[in-house]
Scaffold this active site. Structure first.
Site, PDB file in Angstrom:
ATOM      1  N   CYS A 138      -3.803  -4.960 -13.781  1.00  0.00           N
ATOM      2  CA  CYS A 138      -4.671  -4.309 -12.787  1.00  0.00           C
ATOM      3  C   CYS A 138      -4.404  -2.819 -12.674  1.00  0.00           C
ATOM      4  O   CYS A 138      -4.988  -2.150 -11.838  1.00  0.00           O
ATOM      5  CB  CYS A 138      -4.535  -4.983 -11.429  1.00  0.00           C
ATOM      6  SG  CYS A 138      -2.890  -4.800 -10.706  1.00  0.00           S
ATOM      7  N   ARG A 154       4.241   9.721 -11.723  1.00  0.00           N
ATOM      8  CA  ARG A 154       2.830   9.519 -12.048  1.00  0.00           C
ATOM      9  C   ARG A 154       1.934  10.625 -11.499  1.00  0.00           C
ATOM     10  O   ARG A 154       0.772  10.731 -11.870  1.00  0.00           O
ATOM     11  CB  ARG A 154       2.355   8.140 -11.543  1.00  0.00           C
ATOM     12  CG  ARG A 154       2.369   7.980 -10.058  1.00  0.00           C
ATOM     13  CD  ARG A 154       2.166   6.534  -9.624  1.00  0.00           C
ATOM     14  NE  ARG A 154       0.794   6.195  -9.330  1.00  0.00           N
ATOM     15  CZ  ARG A 154       0.386   5.006  -8.889  1.00  0.00           C
ATOM     16  NH1 ARG A 154       1.244   4.017  -8.737  1.00  0.00           N
ATOM     17  NH2 ARG A 154      -0.867   4.774  -8.625  1.00  0.00           N
ATOM     18  N   ARG A 194      -6.348  -3.126  -2.625  1.00  0.00           N
ATOM     19  CA  ARG A 194      -5.229  -2.309  -2.125  1.00  0.00           C
ATOM     20  C   ARG A 194      -5.328  -2.220  -0.603  1.00  0.00           C
ATOM     21  O   ARG A 194      -5.971  -1.330  -0.056  1.00  0.00           O
ATOM     22  CB  ARG A 194      -5.283  -0.906  -2.729  1.00  0.00           C
ATOM     23  CG  ARG A 194      -5.000  -0.838  -4.230  1.00  0.00           C
ATOM     24  CD  ARG A 194      -5.070   0.603  -4.712  1.00  0.00           C
ATOM     25  NE  ARG A 194      -4.474   0.787  -6.021  1.00  0.00           N
ATOM     26  CZ  ARG A 194      -5.156   0.811  -7.158  1.00  0.00           C
ATOM     27  NH1 ARG A 194      -6.466   0.647  -7.173  1.00  0.00           N
ATOM     28  NH2 ARG A 194      -4.535   1.006  -8.311  1.00  0.00           N
ATOM     29  N   GLU A 230       5.698  -4.233 -11.810  1.00  0.00           N
ATOM     30  CA  GLU A 230       5.585  -2.778 -11.921  1.00  0.00           C
ATOM     31  C   GLU A 230       6.937  -2.074 -11.860  1.00  0.00           C
ATOM     32  O   GLU A 230       6.999  -0.860 -11.949  1.00  0.00           O
ATOM     33  CB  GLU A 230       4.615  -2.214 -10.873  1.00  0.00           C
ATOM     34  CG  GLU A 230       4.813  -2.718  -9.471  1.00  0.00           C
ATOM     35  CD  GLU A 230       3.711  -2.299  -8.493  1.00  0.00           C
ATOM     36  OE1 GLU A 230       2.840  -1.487  -8.844  1.00  0.00           O
ATOM     37  OE2 GLU A 230       3.746  -2.800  -7.360  1.00  0.00           O
ATOM     38  N   HIS A 241      -3.777   8.422  -6.208  1.00  0.00           N
ATOM     39  CA  HIS A 241      -4.717   7.513  -5.554  1.00  0.00           C
ATOM     40  C   HIS A 241      -6.086   8.103  -5.328  1.00  0.00           C
ATOM     41  O   HIS A 241      -7.088   7.394  -5.366  1.00  0.00           O
ATOM     42  CB  HIS A 241      -4.093   6.920  -4.290  1.00  0.00           C
ATOM     43  CG  HIS A 241      -3.228   5.777  -4.674  1.00  0.00           C
ATOM     44  ND1 HIS A 241      -1.902   5.942  -4.956  1.00  0.00           N
ATOM     45  CD2 HIS A 241      -3.549   4.499  -4.959  1.00  0.00           C
ATOM     46  CE1 HIS A 241      -1.421   4.780  -5.363  1.00  0.00           C
ATOM     47  NE2 HIS A 241      -2.397   3.889  -5.370  1.00  0.00           N
ATOM     48  N   ASN A 261       0.265   1.464 -13.767  1.00  0.00           N
ATOM     49  CA  ASN A 261       0.466   2.837 -13.255  1.00  0.00           C
ATOM     50  C   ASN A 261       1.939   3.034 -12.893  1.00  0.00           C
ATOM     51  O   ASN A 261       2.588   3.983 -13.340  1.00  0.00           O
ATOM     52  CB  ASN A 261      -0.382   3.098 -12.001  1.00  0.00           C
ATOM     53  CG  ASN A 261      -1.841   2.785 -12.225  1.00  0.00           C
ATOM     54  OD1 ASN A 261      -2.306   2.810 -13.348  1.00  0.00           O
ATOM     55  ND2 ASN A 261      -2.562   2.496 -11.161  1.00  0.00           N
ATOM     56  N   ASP A 262       2.444   2.125 -12.070  1.00  0.00           N
ATOM     57  CA  ASP A 262       3.846   2.264 -11.685  1.00  0.00           C
ATOM     58  C   ASP A 262       4.788   1.817 -12.791  1.00  0.00           C
ATOM     59  O   ASP A 262       5.844   2.412 -12.981  1.00  0.00           O
ATOM     60  CB  ASP A 262       4.124   1.466 -10.402  1.00  0.00           C
ATOM     61  CG  ASP A 262       3.734   2.256  -9.181  1.00  0.00           C
ATOM     62  OD1 ASP A 262       4.089   3.446  -9.116  1.00  0.00           O
ATOM     63  OD2 ASP A 262       3.031   1.709  -8.315  1.00  0.00           O
ATOM     64  N   ARG A 280      -3.623  -7.584  -2.241  1.00  0.00           N
ATOM     65  CA  ARG A 280      -2.226  -7.151  -2.342  1.00  0.00           C
ATOM     66  C   ARG A 280      -1.730  -6.762  -0.954  1.00  0.00           C
ATOM     67  O   ARG A 280      -2.411  -6.041  -0.221  1.00  0.00           O
ATOM     68  CB  ARG A 280      -2.102  -5.946  -3.269  1.00  0.00           C
ATOM     69  CG  ARG A 280      -0.659  -5.472  -3.383  1.00  0.00           C
ATOM     70  CD  ARG A 280      -0.504  -4.375  -4.383  1.00  0.00           C
ATOM     71  NE  ARG A 280      -1.065  -3.127  -3.901  1.00  0.00           N
ATOM     72  CZ  ARG A 280      -1.132  -2.031  -4.641  1.00  0.00           C
ATOM     73  NH1 ARG A 280      -0.723  -2.054  -5.891  1.00  0.00           N
ATOM     74  NH2 ARG A 280      -1.623  -0.919  -4.152  1.00  0.00           N
TER      75      ARG A 280
HETATM   76  C1  PEP Z   1      -0.158   0.034 -10.454  1.00  0.00           C
HETATM   77  O1  PEP Z   1       0.927   0.500 -10.114  1.00  0.00           O
HETATM   78  O2  PEP Z   1      -0.550  -0.037 -11.641  1.00  0.00           O
HETATM   79  C2  PEP Z   1      -1.085  -0.480  -9.443  1.00  0.00           C
HETATM   80  C3  PEP Z   1      -2.169  -1.131  -9.782  1.00  0.00           C
HETATM   81  O3  PEP Z   1      -0.794  -0.198  -8.138  1.00  0.00           O
HETATM   82  P1  PEP Z   1      -1.020   1.223  -7.451  1.00  0.00           P
HETATM   83  O4  PEP Z   1      -1.765   2.108  -8.410  1.00  0.00           O
HETATM   84  O5  PEP Z   1      -1.800   0.980  -6.208  1.00  0.00           O
HETATM   85  O6  PEP Z   1       0.362   1.694  -7.186  1.00  0.00           O
HETATM   86 MG    MG Z   2       1.644   0.237  -8.138  1.00  0.00          MG
END
Ligand code: PEP
Ligand code: MG
Length: 646
Positions: free
Chosen positions: A605, A568, A400, A534, A294, A557-558, A436
């Protein structure tokens, strides 16, 4: 093995080789072509194997032998010994030259002296003074203080306490409410009286302060009210500040970093940077972490060049000049004249390129074959609204909300959330703004929300799972969202959905909030509600889930982390954790097909939405909406309009 280098070393890693230093040691061993062996008593292991290293059960103060043979044997043995001898947890190198970094095309050669390779986490070039951000290690002495010295210790405690109270009193306006409450707490005579009594009984002042801080923090943690609980960490921080003052040791604070400083840290989280003025930070170098962390996402939002997983970064003194090439993942310590000149011209070129891109701000991109594509912003704070608007963001594809809580170091009230969501929705006129709901857990913690220790936080109590178990947290957020939706294009998005029942339970809570608001005669609306895709389960159930919601947004990402079973945040598995892996593409294609069959909108996203090679693929799956860090918007608007090839 033909031993070419051998050293005996006393392990000084705090608490020995537990999971984290083991992962770092494995990464370090893999960075060398050398055959290595670590001998502990009668057992030995190749340090490239985490399991074998863990089985050696090496504790702090154990003696081990490190052996090497083959190329770079001496260099490799020295590097391993340095890691094992390091006493500061913060100084343990991590994520050294991950496989991902080894494959990075730039630079093709091994780094020279003073150059360190990590993983590019936020593009851009920076040159600035180093600001090492490592917490000091406090050694707690519990030896009974002779009676004659106790009064002196009490006096030292009182003056350190006054100093810390004075510092908290002069804190800036954003933190003042918290700080005021904090100085009240730390001035509480019961608390300070207890410390003084312990000192008078012979406990050294540092130990007495830290013990009392921990006891008080635990009392705060036992209170159900999240606002009160959030103070536990502040109390620990205040006790630590007093203890540091007593020992004459100083923890760095990001607020003290000079303009344009390059922050050098083991790792950083959103909370670390909550009090810092991010626009003043020149660059970030973290020994651990990856571009999906993050803090990397925040760096991109603010356009701060950043390199992660740069485990070989040495301890540099404050003020030493550091160069960063954020795209190439390179760090230069005290660059020579030629390197400096190259970095400066690259920095100028970056700025010129960015200026040139500005003309895309007002463009609504259309691909060469005529497909209109929405480019929206990912935000985590109202402070990022301006940057997103300057780049011409066509709405917000992901807000977020948990980062808001991190920024304020506490859960926000319903009214505070309402004002924030309303401000974001207002800033983007008619464009959609997707908020979200809280995605706490995994690598995102929020002061005041306790998550019991978990073996696998990313597989644990996270996102919608936590929210559904905590209506005291979730309902104020849902009520704030229903209120902010009045006359605005605001939508709700639920994170970490794995099964339809989570949507049903959320809808029931939304209905309950609507009934309450109606009974209280408070204006509200019923916004469209969608989900993040995700988890692998949400992909496999996409056809069923599409019947339950108004839209999908793919969090690559997830999704990548869970499809590839690759953390990750762990630079050692960064090569696996890539969204362009065919398995991830297959999951995205399946989700798109399900959304289109049902006729609901779908967007992406996750960070993949700002990667040109991946965008081309996403467009071919039918994706027409992308959401990304504000700093990527102009570049992607241009790419989609001129190069995306669809
Ligand atoms: C993701 O998981 O791609 C996402 C956008 O959420 P975050 O990165 O906040 O977990
Ligand atoms: Mg995520």
């Amino acid at each position: 093995m033909d031993i070419e280098a051998e050293r005996s070393v006393l392990v000084r890693v705090p608490e020995g080789l537990h999971a984290r230093p083991v992962a770092q040691l494995v990464a370090l061993a893999k960075a060398f072509p050398t055959t290595l062996e670590i001998v502990h008593g009668t057992k030995s292991a190749n340090p490239r194997s985490a399991v074998k290293l863990l089985l050696l059960s090496i504790k702090e103060h154990d003696r081990v032998i490190v052996r090497g043979s083959g190329a770079d044997a001496h260099k490799a043995v020295d590097a391993v010994c340095r890691l094992l001898e390091d006493t500061t947890e913060a100084a343990i190198p991590g994520g050294i030259s991950s496989p991902f970094a080894e494959r990075a095309p730039e630079p093709a050669t091994e780094p020279d002296d003073g150059q360190f390779r990590g993983i590019g986490g936020s593009e851009g070039v920076a040159l600035g003074p180093a600001f090492p951000y490592f917490r000091q290690r406090l050694v707690i002495d519990r030896t009974t203080v002779p009676a004659a010295q106790r009064a002196e210790q009490v006096a030292a405690f009182r003056s350190s306490l006054d100093l810390v109270c004075a510092q908290t009193d002069s804190a800036d306006a954003t933190a003042s409410q918290i700080q005021n409450a904090l100085s009240e707490i730390v001035r509480d005579v019961e608390w300070t009286g207890g410390i003084e009594a312990a000192i008078a009984a012979g406990l050294p002042a540092v130990a007495a302060t830290l013990d009392a801080g921990e006891t008080l923090a635990m009392q705060f943690e036992a209170v159900p009210d999240p606002y009160v609980r959030a103070r536990a960490d502040d109390v620990r921080g205040a006790a630590r500040a007093i203890a540091l003052n007593l020992t004459g040791v100083h923890d760095p604070a990001l607020g003290e970093a000079p303009d344009g400083a390059i922050i050098i840290a083991e790792d950083l989280n959103a909370w670390d940077v909550a009090d810092a003025d991010l626009s003043q930070i020149g660059g970030i170098v973290c020994r651990t972490g990856t571009p999906a962390a993050h803090i990397a996402i925040m760096a991109r939002a603010y356009g701060i060049p950043a390199v992660f997983g740069c485990g070989m970064m040495p301890e540099v003194a404050a003020g030493v000049e550091i160069g960063i090439d954020g795209a190439g993942g390179m760090v230069f310590v005290a660059p020579g004249d030629a390197e400096r000149a190259r970095l400066m011209s690259a920095r100028t070129a970056c700025t010129a390129k960015q200026d040139n891109l500005q003309r895309w701000a007002s463009v609504r991109p259309v691909t060469r074959s005529g497909h209109a594509v929405q480019i929206a912003a990912n935000l985590g704070s109202v402070k990022e609204i301006d940057a997103a608007r300057r780049a011409g963001a066509m709405g917000v594809g992901l807000f977020r909300s948990e980062l808001l809580f991190s920024e304020h170091r506490r859960p926000l009230t319903e009214q505070e959330q309402f004002e924030t969501y309303d401000a974001v929705a207002r800033a983007f006129d008619d464009h959609p703004v997707i908020i979200r709901t809280l995605d706490i857990g995994g690598d995102k913690s929020v002061p005041g929300i306790d998550i019991p220790p978990e073996g696998n936080p990313f597989l644990g109590w996270r996102g919608i799972r936590l929210c559904l178990d905590r209506p005291d947290l979730f309902k104020p957020q849902l009520r704030a969202l229903l209120r902010a939706a009045v006359n605005r294009n605001l939508k709700i998005m639920l994170p970490m959905i794995s099964e339809a029942s989570e949507i049903h339970r959320t809808r029931a809570l939304i209905d309950e909030c609507r009934r309450e608001l109606a009974a209280e005669a408070i204006a509200h609306d019923r916004p469209a509600t969608g989900i993040m895709i995700e988890t692998p389960a949400s992909v496999l159930l996409a056809e069923e889930l599409a019947k339950e919601v108004d839209f999908f947004s793919i969090g690559t990402n997830d999704l990548t982390q869970y499809i590839m079973a690759a953390d990750r945040l762990n630079p050692c598995v960064a090569a696996l954790s890539r969204p362009e892996n065919p398995a991830v593409f297959k999951a995205i294609a399946m989700t798109c097909a399900a959304a289109m069959a049902r006729g609901i909108p779908i967007s992406v996203c996750g960070e993949a939405a700002s990667s040109p090679p991946i965008i081309a693929k996403l467009l071919s799956f039918g994706i027409r909406s992308l959401s990304m860090s504000p700093s990527s918007i102009l570049r992607i608007k241009q790419f989609v309009s001129e190069e995306a090839g669809l």
